[in-house]
Design an enzyme around this catalytic site. Structure first.
Site, PDB file in Angstrom:
ATOM      1  CE  LYS A 263      -7.039   3.740  -1.876  1.00 22.49           C
ATOM      2  NZ  LYS A 263      -7.402   2.705  -2.863  1.00 22.49           N
TER       3      LYS A 263
ATOM      4  CD  GLN B 177      -7.033   1.923  -6.454  1.00 23.75           C
ATOM      5  OE1 GLN B 177      -6.537   2.127  -5.353  1.00 23.75           O
ATOM      6  NE2 GLN B 177      -8.286   2.225  -6.740  1.00 23.75           N
TER       7      GLN B 177
ATOM      8  CG  ASP C 217      -9.481  -2.499  -0.522  1.00 22.62           C
ATOM      9  OD1 ASP C 217      -9.753  -1.406  -0.015  1.00 22.62           O
ATOM     10  OD2 ASP C 217      -8.863  -2.628  -1.596  1.00 22.62           O
TER      11      ASP C 217
END
Length: 285
Positions: A53, A97, A120
């Site tokens: 990322k 995460q 997300d």
């Protein structure tokens, strides 16, 4: 028959090139784009994902903020960091995460993120908007799957789509996105009776259960499109998907590989959400 392998790496590259232009346009207006990624603990797979990322951000011109916290971090400490980032105008997107250590309540953490910075698309507000057909952001992996299908000219409307797996991250939102594209959608899970027969009814089969090579040729209708979302390690330590690639690719019309398939598209959609968040926060969308 030999299935066409759908190239997620190539398509993700095109998406990122378009985003790079948009980020540059924003910079010309004095607006920078920033993504904060929080990783708690030292899970090796999470570290790999976070590094990918960061590389994507650098490629597009998005400023990357990494917060690597020890596994002993308390829930209150994590929530305090999220609140700080919520109030930081240089941060447009926030990503925690997963997985996070078990002593931290995952639902509480997700709900603490400002919905306008939820890169997300996990926040209950954004999930609710998705459910009623007015999404602010799209969940990254399911959106990547849809974009991969459409970019390869695979019709979704009117097709029988079967999603194997009912997670909040992939299975459920994948079904919603396919339904929004006018597919007829069935969700399979561990309690589904005659699961191989249900899978074999699919024109498009999306598999996201995290069980190595779960889908075998007898699960697949000849000519079906098979999207493999899962990643596991086989007995030999090599990465494998939820689908027996070699045997299933002989009867499917199109298929994704574990590497270079859905993964790059997931990350590209994360970048897309971050850029959209920047536009929304600056009243430009």
């Amino acid at each position: 028959m030999s299935a066409k392998v759908l190239n997620g790496t190539e398509l993700a590259g095109k998406v990122k090139a378009e985003l790079k232009e948009k980020v540059e346009e924003l910079k010309q207006k004095g607006i920078n784009t920033g993504l904060a990624v929080i990783i708690v603990g030292d899970d090796p797979a999470s570290r790999v994902y976070v590094n990918h990322k960061k590389n994507d951000c650098a490629e597009i011109g998005i400023k990357s903020f990494e917060y690597a916290l020890p596994a002993s971090t308390s829930e209150d400490e994590l929530l305090e960091l999220i609140e700080t980032l919520n109030n930081d105008n240089s941060v447009n997107g926030i990503l925690v995460q997963l997985p996070i250590p078990k002593h931290i309540n995952e639902d509480r953490v997700i709900a603490a993120i400002n919905p306008l910075k939820d890169a997300d698309c996990f926040h209950p507000v954004n999930v609710g908007n998705l459910m009623i057909g007015r999404p602010q952001f799209l969940p990254c992996t399911p959106a990547g799957v849809v974009e991969l299908l459409e970019a390869n000219g695979i019709q979704i409307a009117g097709k029988n789509c079967v999603v194997v797996g009912r997670s909040n991250i992939v299975g459920k939102p994948q079904a919603i996105l396919l339904l929004a594209k006018n597919a007829t959608v069935t969700i399979c899970h561990s309690k589904t009776a005659n699961i191989s027969d249900v899978c074999k009814s699919a024109d498009i089969l999306v598999v996201a259960v995290g069980r190595a090579e779960f889908v075998k040729p007898e699960y697949v209708k000849p000519g079906a499109v098979v999207i493999d979302v899962g990643v596991s390690r086989g007995a030999d330590g090599k990465l494998v998907g939820d689908v027996q690639f070699q045997t299933v690719s002989e009867i499917a019309s199109a298929i994704t590989k574990v590497t270079g398939g859905v993964g790059p598209m997931t990350r590209a959609m994360l970048m897309k959400n971050t850029v959209k968040a920047t536009l929304l926060q600056n009243n430009l969308y």
